[in-house]
Design a protein around this motif. Structure first.
Motif, PDB file in Angstrom:
ATOM      1  N   ILE A  51       0.832  -1.205   0.148  1.00 24.38           N
ATOM      2  CA  ILE A  51      -0.073   0.179   0.050  1.00 24.38           C
ATOM      3  C   ILE A  51       0.712   1.172   0.004  1.00 24.38           C
ATOM      4  O   ILE A  51       0.320   2.265   0.155  1.00 24.38           O
ATOM      5  CB  ILE A  51      -0.932   0.192   1.267  1.00 24.38           C
ATOM      6  N   GLY A  52       2.214   1.298   0.062  1.00 25.38           N
ATOM      7  CA  GLY A  52       3.161   2.324  -0.238  1.00 25.38           C
ATOM      8  C   GLY A  52       3.418   2.878   0.932  1.00 25.38           C
ATOM      9  O   GLY A  52       4.035   4.246   0.942  1.00 25.38           O
ATOM     10  N   VAL A  53       3.512   2.300   2.050  1.00 26.98           N
ATOM     11  CA  VAL A  53       4.126   2.762   3.284  1.00 26.98           C
ATOM     12  C   VAL A  53       5.623   2.663   3.098  1.00 26.98           C
ATOM     13  O   VAL A  53       5.862   1.200   3.066  1.00 26.98           O
ATOM     14  CB  VAL A  53       3.284   2.246   4.646  1.00 26.98           C
ATOM     15  N   PRO A  54       6.412   3.258   3.627  1.00 25.12           N
ATOM     16  CA  PRO A  54       7.835   3.078   3.765  1.00 25.12           C
ATOM     17  C   PRO A  54       8.072   1.810   4.771  1.00 25.12           C
ATOM     18  O   PRO A  54       7.701   2.051   6.028  1.00 25.12           O
ATOM     19  CB  PRO A  54       8.468   4.189   4.119  1.00 25.12           C
ATOM     20  N   VAL A  55       8.922   0.808   4.384  1.00 26.74           N
ATOM     21  CA  VAL A  55       9.354  -0.329   5.183  1.00 26.74           C
ATOM     22  C   VAL A  55       9.987   0.221   6.428  1.00 26.74           C
ATOM     23  O   VAL A  55       9.840  -0.454   7.358  1.00 26.74           O
ATOM     24  CB  VAL A  55       9.944  -1.367   4.439  1.00 26.74           C
ATOM     25  N   THR A  56      10.811   1.115   6.198  1.00 25.24           N
ATOM     26  CA  THR A  56      11.638   1.586   7.406  1.00 25.24           C
ATOM     27  C   THR A  56      10.917   2.101   8.592  1.00 25.24           C
ATOM     28  O   THR A  56      11.339   2.299   9.660  1.00 25.24           O
ATOM     29  CB  THR A  56      12.526   2.665   6.702  1.00 25.24           C
ATOM     30  N   ALA A 102      -5.529  -8.048  11.710  1.00 24.76           N
ATOM     31  CA  ALA A 102      -6.620  -7.966  10.813  1.00 24.76           C
ATOM     32  C   ALA A 102      -7.258  -6.467  10.948  1.00 24.76           C
ATOM     33  O   ALA A 102      -7.492  -5.733   9.982  1.00 24.76           O
ATOM     34  CB  ALA A 102      -7.577  -8.950  10.673  1.00 24.76           C
ATOM     35  N   VAL A 103      -7.670  -6.179  12.082  1.00 22.75           N
ATOM     36  CA  VAL A 103      -8.370  -4.866  12.406  1.00 22.75           C
ATOM     37  C   VAL A 103      -7.415  -3.740  12.247  1.00 22.75           C
ATOM     38  O   VAL A 103      -7.788  -2.796  11.543  1.00 22.75           O
ATOM     39  CB  VAL A 103      -9.034  -4.964  13.868  1.00 22.75           C
ATOM     40  N   GLN A 104      -6.295  -4.076  12.591  1.00 18.99           N
ATOM     41  CA  GLN A 104      -5.313  -2.959  12.585  1.00 18.99           C
ATOM     42  C   GLN A 104      -4.751  -2.644  11.043  1.00 18.99           C
ATOM     43  O   GLN A 104      -4.795  -1.393  10.727  1.00 18.99           O
ATOM     44  CB  GLN A 104      -4.235  -3.257  13.459  1.00 18.99           C
ATOM     45  N   GLY A 105      -4.804  -3.673  10.219  1.00 16.90           N
ATOM     46  CA  GLY A 105      -4.368  -3.592   8.863  1.00 16.90           C
ATOM     47  C   GLY A 105      -5.670  -2.780   8.359  1.00 16.90           C
ATOM     48  O   GLY A 105      -5.067  -2.054   7.357  1.00 16.90           O
ATOM     49  N   ALA A 106      -6.770  -3.245   8.549  1.00 15.16           N
ATOM     50  CA  ALA A 106      -8.011  -2.563   7.909  1.00 15.16           C
ATOM     51  C   ALA A 106      -7.868  -1.115   8.243  1.00 15.16           C
ATOM     52  O   ALA A 106      -8.314  -0.093   7.372  1.00 15.16           O
ATOM     53  CB  ALA A 106      -9.369  -3.324   8.245  1.00 15.16           C
ATOM     54  N   LEU A 107      -7.843  -0.900   9.313  1.00 13.87           N
ATOM     55  CA  LEU A 107      -7.886   0.557   9.900  1.00 13.87           C
ATOM     56  C   LEU A 107      -6.676   1.353   9.167  1.00 13.87           C
ATOM     57  O   LEU A 107      -6.988   2.482   8.671  1.00 13.87           O
ATOM     58  CB  LEU A 107      -7.289   0.619  11.392  1.00 13.87           C
ATOM     59  N   HIS A 108      -5.422   1.024   8.987  1.00 10.68           N
ATOM     60  CA  HIS A 108      -4.416   1.608   8.211  1.00 10.68           C
ATOM     61  C   HIS A 108      -4.930   2.022   7.016  1.00 10.68           C
ATOM     62  O   HIS A 108      -4.483   2.845   6.343  1.00 10.68           O
ATOM     63  CB  HIS A 108      -3.095   0.456   8.208  1.00 10.68           C
ATOM     64  N   ASN A 113      -7.540   6.303   2.910  1.00  9.66           N
ATOM     65  CA  ASN A 113      -8.732   6.265   1.951  1.00  9.66           C
ATOM     66  C   ASN A 113      -8.761   5.453   0.771  1.00  9.66           C
ATOM     67  O   ASN A 113      -8.967   5.747  -0.260  1.00  9.66           O
ATOM     68  CB  ASN A 113      -8.860   7.815   1.407  1.00  9.66           C
ATOM     69  N   LEU A 114      -8.086   4.163   0.924  1.00  9.66           N
ATOM     70  CA  LEU A 114      -8.032   3.193  -0.265  1.00  9.66           C
ATOM     71  C   LEU A 114      -9.473   2.420  -0.344  1.00  9.66           C
ATOM     72  O   LEU A 114     -10.058   2.561   0.695  1.00  9.66           O
ATOM     73  CB  LEU A 114      -6.899   2.233   0.377  1.00  9.66           C
ATOM     74  N   PRO A 115      -9.692   1.828  -1.494  1.00 10.05           N
ATOM     75  CA  PRO A 115     -10.962   1.342  -1.874  1.00 10.05           C
ATOM     76  C   PRO A 115     -11.344   0.156  -0.986  1.00 10.05           C
ATOM     77  O   PRO A 115     -10.344  -0.515  -0.406  1.00 10.05           O
ATOM     78  CB  PRO A 115     -10.792   0.953  -3.174  1.00 10.05           C
ATOM     79  N   ILE A 116     -12.398  -0.308  -0.726  1.00  9.78           N
ATOM     80  CA  ILE A 116     -12.733  -1.345   0.014  1.00  9.78           C
ATOM     81  C   ILE A 116     -11.900  -2.778  -0.318  1.00  9.78           C
ATOM     82  O   ILE A 116     -11.446  -3.802   0.543  1.00  9.78           O
ATOM     83  CB  ILE A 116     -14.236  -1.922   0.014  1.00  9.78           C
ATOM     84  N   GLY A 162     -14.660  -1.856   5.899  1.00 12.27           N
ATOM     85  CA  GLY A 162     -14.638  -1.249   4.681  1.00 12.27           C
ATOM     86  C   GLY A 162     -15.928  -0.611   4.404  1.00 12.27           C
ATOM     87  O   GLY A 162     -16.161   0.384   3.704  1.00 12.27           O
ATOM     88  N   ILE A 163     -17.073  -1.511   4.723  1.00  8.16           N
ATOM     89  CA  ILE A 163     -18.370  -1.020   4.095  1.00  8.16           C
ATOM     90  C   ILE A 163     -19.095  -0.065   5.322  1.00  8.16           C
ATOM     91  O   ILE A 163     -20.127   0.065   5.217  1.00  8.16           O
ATOM     92  CB  ILE A 163     -19.315  -2.151   3.897  1.00  8.16           C
TER      93      ILE A 163
END
Length: 201
Positions: A51-56, A102-108, A113-116, A162-163
């Motif tokens: 999703i384009g977040v720096p691995v660092t 899973a919840v934390q990843g969805a929140l991220h 503002n990524l699509p569902i 997402g929904i």
């Protein structure tokens, strides 16, 4: 605050999960640390790459790294009699880690503002990525690639966030969602729920 709590819960749970697998495979102390750390942080690294977040950003999580190392050290020092029920503990910690991450990843993904579809994939990869790396390093078939419903519950968490059935700004909603994922995972193990599969014969 909810994000931080879920991060701490998931990190400790998956670090312990990796440590228990390493102990069963008779790894030494370094092997326990390596397996525990990749289980705890592998899913987040994979998610960030996609999703384009720096691995660092991983190196900014000093508290989580310390908590993971402390949890694994405690497990290593436990007497053998307390490790005899590791399978039950492994399933329990795996369920907690799956739900929290899973919840934390969805929140991220939601915060970006990524699509569902991206929110569901982020939830899944954060929840299962570390476990896949753990199983590969331990010489096992990854749990999620077998017939278990393991990944489905992470995808479900991402879908509900997402929904907006689950309010991403409501801590109670998020904790209840994590509890739901834990319960579904444990029920799937107890009642041997499986996904359909095919064979050539």
């Amino acid at each position: 605050m909810t994000w931080d709590v879920l991060n701490i819960i998931g990190t400790i749970a998956f670090a312990l999960s990796g440590a228990f697998v390493a102990i069963e495979e008779k790894y030494d102390l370094l092997g326990i640390y390596v397996l525990g750390l990749v289980t705890a942080f592998g899913g987040g690294v994979i998610r960030n790459l996609l999703i384009g977040v720096p691995v660092t950003t991983l190196w900014e999580q000093e508290l989580l790294l310390k908590l993971a190392l402390l949890a694994m050290t405690i497990v290593f020092l436990l007497p053998a009699s307390l490790l005899s029920s590791w399978k039950r503990l492994l399933i329990f910690f795996d369920a907690i880690g799956l739900a929290a991450f899973a919840v934390q990843g969805a929140l991220h993904a939601k915060a970006m503002n990524l699509p569902i579809s991206a929110i569901m994939i982020a939830a899944m990869l954060t929840g299962i990525g570390g476990g896949i790396i753990r199983d590969i390093l331990a010489g096992r078939k990854p749990l999620v690639l077998r017939e278990e419903t393991y990944a489905i519950w992470a995808i479900l968490a991402g879908f509900l966030i997402g929904i907006e059935v689950v309010n991403s700004s409501n801590s109670l909603h998020l904790y209840l969602l994590a509890l739901l994922v834990i319960c579904l995972r444990l029920l799937a193990v107890k009642y041997n729920w499986r996904l359909p599969r095919r064979s050539f014969s």
